[in-house]
Motif scaffolding. Structure first.
Motif, PDB file in Angstrom:
ATOM      1  N   ALA A 189       0.775  -1.034  -0.096  1.00  0.00           N
ATOM      2  CA  ALA A 189       0.165  -0.122   0.169  1.00  0.00           C
ATOM      3  C   ALA A 189       0.985   1.335  -0.035  1.00  0.00           C
ATOM      4  O   ALA A 189       1.904   1.135   0.574  1.00  0.00           O
ATOM      5  N   ASN A 190       0.421   2.202  -0.750  1.00  0.00           N
ATOM      6  CA  ASN A 190       1.103   3.432  -0.870  1.00  0.00           C
ATOM      7  C   ASN A 190       0.243   4.597  -0.824  1.00  0.00           C
ATOM      8  O   ASN A 190      -0.906   4.536  -0.585  1.00  0.00           O
ATOM      9  N   ASN A 191       0.781   5.804  -0.657  1.00  0.00           N
ATOM     10  CA  ASN A 191       0.142   6.743  -0.280  1.00  0.00           C
ATOM     11  C   ASN A 191      -0.044   7.826  -1.922  1.00  0.00           C
ATOM     12  O   ASN A 191       1.021   8.268  -2.234  1.00  0.00           O
ATOM     13  N   ASP A 192      -1.189   7.732  -2.381  1.00  0.00           N
ATOM     14  CA  ASP A 192      -1.495   8.269  -3.542  1.00  0.00           C
ATOM     15  C   ASP A 192      -0.458   8.107  -4.659  1.00  0.00           C
ATOM     16  O   ASP A 192       0.185   8.988  -5.105  1.00  0.00           O
ATOM     17  N   VAL A 193      -0.143   6.661  -4.798  1.00  0.00           N
ATOM     18  CA  VAL A 193       0.842   6.255  -5.837  1.00  0.00           C
ATOM     19  C   VAL A 193      -0.045   5.260  -6.786  1.00  0.00           C
ATOM     20  O   VAL A 193      -0.414   4.633  -5.891  1.00  0.00           O
ATOM     21  N   VAL A 194      -0.185   5.003  -7.975  1.00  0.00           N
ATOM     22  CA  VAL A 194      -0.735   3.995  -8.551  1.00  0.00           C
ATOM     23  C   VAL A 194       0.224   2.795  -8.305  1.00  0.00           C
ATOM     24  O   VAL A 194       1.306   2.797  -8.100  1.00  0.00           O
ATOM     25  N   SER A 265      -9.625   3.030 -23.267  1.00  0.00           N
ATOM     26  CA  SER A 265     -10.957   3.575 -23.017  1.00  0.00           C
ATOM     27  C   SER A 265     -11.086   4.351 -21.369  1.00  0.00           C
ATOM     28  O   SER A 265     -12.010   4.890 -21.265  1.00  0.00           O
ATOM     29  N   ILE A 266     -10.222   3.755 -20.704  1.00  0.00           N
ATOM     30  CA  ILE A 266     -10.510   4.173 -19.214  1.00  0.00           C
ATOM     31  C   ILE A 266      -9.407   5.123 -18.903  1.00  0.00           C
ATOM     32  O   ILE A 266      -8.207   4.946 -19.020  1.00  0.00           O
ATOM     33  N   GLU A 267      -9.914   6.033 -18.393  1.00  0.00           N
ATOM     34  CA  GLU A 267      -9.337   7.078 -17.458  1.00  0.00           C
ATOM     35  C   GLU A 267     -10.010   7.152 -16.126  1.00  0.00           C
ATOM     36  O   GLU A 267     -11.234   7.057 -15.957  1.00  0.00           O
ATOM     37  N   LEU A 268      -9.257   7.399 -15.149  1.00  0.00           N
ATOM     38  CA  LEU A 268      -9.928   7.692 -13.628  1.00  0.00           C
ATOM     39  C   LEU A 268      -9.607   9.019 -13.370  1.00  0.00           C
ATOM     40  O   LEU A 268      -8.537   9.246 -12.799  1.00  0.00           O
ATOM     41  N   GLU A 269     -10.539   9.832 -13.633  1.00  0.00           N
ATOM     42  CA  GLU A 269     -10.118  11.119 -13.267  1.00  0.00           C
ATOM     43  C   GLU A 269      -9.879  11.620 -11.890  1.00  0.00           C
ATOM     44  O   GLU A 269      -8.969  12.359 -11.670  1.00  0.00           O
ATOM     45  N   GLU A 270     -10.671  10.871 -11.052  1.00  0.00           N
ATOM     46  CA  GLU A 270     -10.408  11.090  -9.606  1.00  0.00           C
ATOM     47  C   GLU A 270      -9.003  10.724  -9.213  1.00  0.00           C
ATOM     48  O   GLU A 270      -8.543  11.310  -8.083  1.00  0.00           O
ATOM     49  N   PHE A 271      -8.408   9.876 -10.071  1.00  0.00           N
ATOM     50  CA  PHE A 271      -7.066   9.358  -9.424  1.00  0.00           C
ATOM     51  C   PHE A 271      -5.943   9.824 -10.133  1.00  0.00           C
ATOM     52  O   PHE A 271      -4.721   9.403 -10.137  1.00  0.00           O
ATOM     53  N   LYS A 272      -6.020  10.632 -11.031  1.00  0.00           N
ATOM     54  CA  LYS A 272      -5.186  11.310 -11.994  1.00  0.00           C
ATOM     55  C   LYS A 272      -3.953  11.815 -11.301  1.00  0.00           C
ATOM     56  O   LYS A 272      -2.922  12.040 -11.900  1.00  0.00           O
ATOM     57  N   TYR A 273      -4.297  12.356 -10.279  1.00  0.00           N
ATOM     58  CA  TYR A 273      -3.230  12.993  -9.274  1.00  0.00           C
ATOM     59  C   TYR A 273      -2.183  12.187  -8.620  1.00  0.00           C
ATOM     60  O   TYR A 273      -1.084  12.442  -8.122  1.00  0.00           O
TER      61      TYR A 273
END
Ligand SMILES: [Zn+2]
Length: 296
Positions: A189-194, A265-273
């Motif tokens: 688990a990481n902090n705001d990293v894909v 086809s997939i982008e997750l706007e909420e997690f782009k940051y």
């Protein structure tokens, strides 16, 4: 995260700097800063060409406990930081979070400075792994944590080492520093990293199960080996990221879309940051697509 830098090395000429050991020296970290996370608790931030790495040390009444020493290059800086914040204190132990060498090489540099006999704590499978691959440049652990976990006292500080699952190597321990309700969590688990690239070899159900296990721990602060220190909110965002990704990919599969069509086809706007989104998000889609095809 395990990273092979060989191609980069030739390009950047790191070999020409005279490093003569495999592995631990080729991870050329730059020190970024020390972050105080509680009284006598410090997180060190480093960067290499690809991503940010973090590690922790704790100052107890008897001396210092140092987590993941990363690499020889990082460890030289690690020594300086310990001496800056804990002058004249002995090093009581080094802790390896798991068996991946990009996090744990460098212990010998700490031991050269603080004493050859400083014990190294790790999950029991780390020792087996290092024996099997005979990685002579990495010092072996001599205090082994069983699957059932272990609690140890260092001066006024109690550290519980817990095993929560095998998603990111069957050797990961989560350390909980009881007095300050702080945990150190690496890679699963990481902090705001894909997720790292296409999550090679990762059991995704187990990965998500482990993240949910973290939510049950009695902790206020979580320090990560990738991403800045945070709280359980970071884990909740991770769980939501994977839930959303699973739903989107499931939908594509139900429409008969190929992997490539799904990736396009997939982008997750909420997690782009999230860090490394541009580099690794398509790899994450691939991981989930193949996982769902194989298991559902
Ligand atoms: Zn790893």
């Amino acid at each position: 995260m395990k990273v092979i830098f060989l191609v980069l090395l030739f390009v950047s000429g790191v070999f020409s700097k005279g490093f003569n050991d495999e592995g631990s020296t080729y991870n050329p970290f730059t020190f970024v800063k020390a972050i105080k996370t509680a009284n006598n608790a410090y997180t060190l931030e480093f960067r290499n060409d690809e991503e940010s790495y973090f590690t922790n040390f704790y100052i107890t009444s008897k001396g210092v406990i140092a987590f993941d020493p990363l690499s020889d290059i990082a460890a030289y800086e690690y020594v300086k930081q310990i001496k800056k914040y804990a002058p004249n204190k002995p090093l009581l132990a080094i802790v390896y979070s798991h068996l991946h060498t990009d996090h744990i090489a460098g212990a010998r540099v700490l031991r050269e400075e603080f004493g050859k006999n400083v014990p190294i704590i790790a999950h029991e499978r780390v020792e087996k792994y290092l024996d099997y691959y005979n990685l002579s440049y990495i010092d072996k652990p001599n205090i082994l944590i069983p699957y059932s976990g272990k609690t140890m006292k260092f001066g006024n500080t109690t550290i519980e080492f817990k095993y929560l699952g095998s998603a990111h190597t069957d050797s990961i321990i989560v350390a909980i520093i009881k007095e300050i309700k702080q945990a150190y969590i690496c890679d699963f688990a990481n902090n705001d990293v894909v997720g790292w690239t296409n999550l090679p070899g990762i059991n995704l159900d187990e990965l998500i199960k482990m993240k949910k296990e973290v939510l049950k721990l009695d902790i206020d602060v979580i320090t990560f080996c990738h991403g800045k220190p945070g709280t359980k909110e970071a884990i909740k965002r991770q769980v939501k990221y994977y839930d959303t990704l699973f739903k989107e990919v499931s939908f594509s599969i139900s429409k008969g879309m190929s992997l490539e069509e799904t990736q396009n086809s997939i982008e997750l706007e909420e997690f782009k940051y999230f860090k490394n989104y541009d580099d690794w998000f398509k790899g994450n889609i691939e991981a989930v697509y193949l996982w769902l095809k194989r298991t559902k």
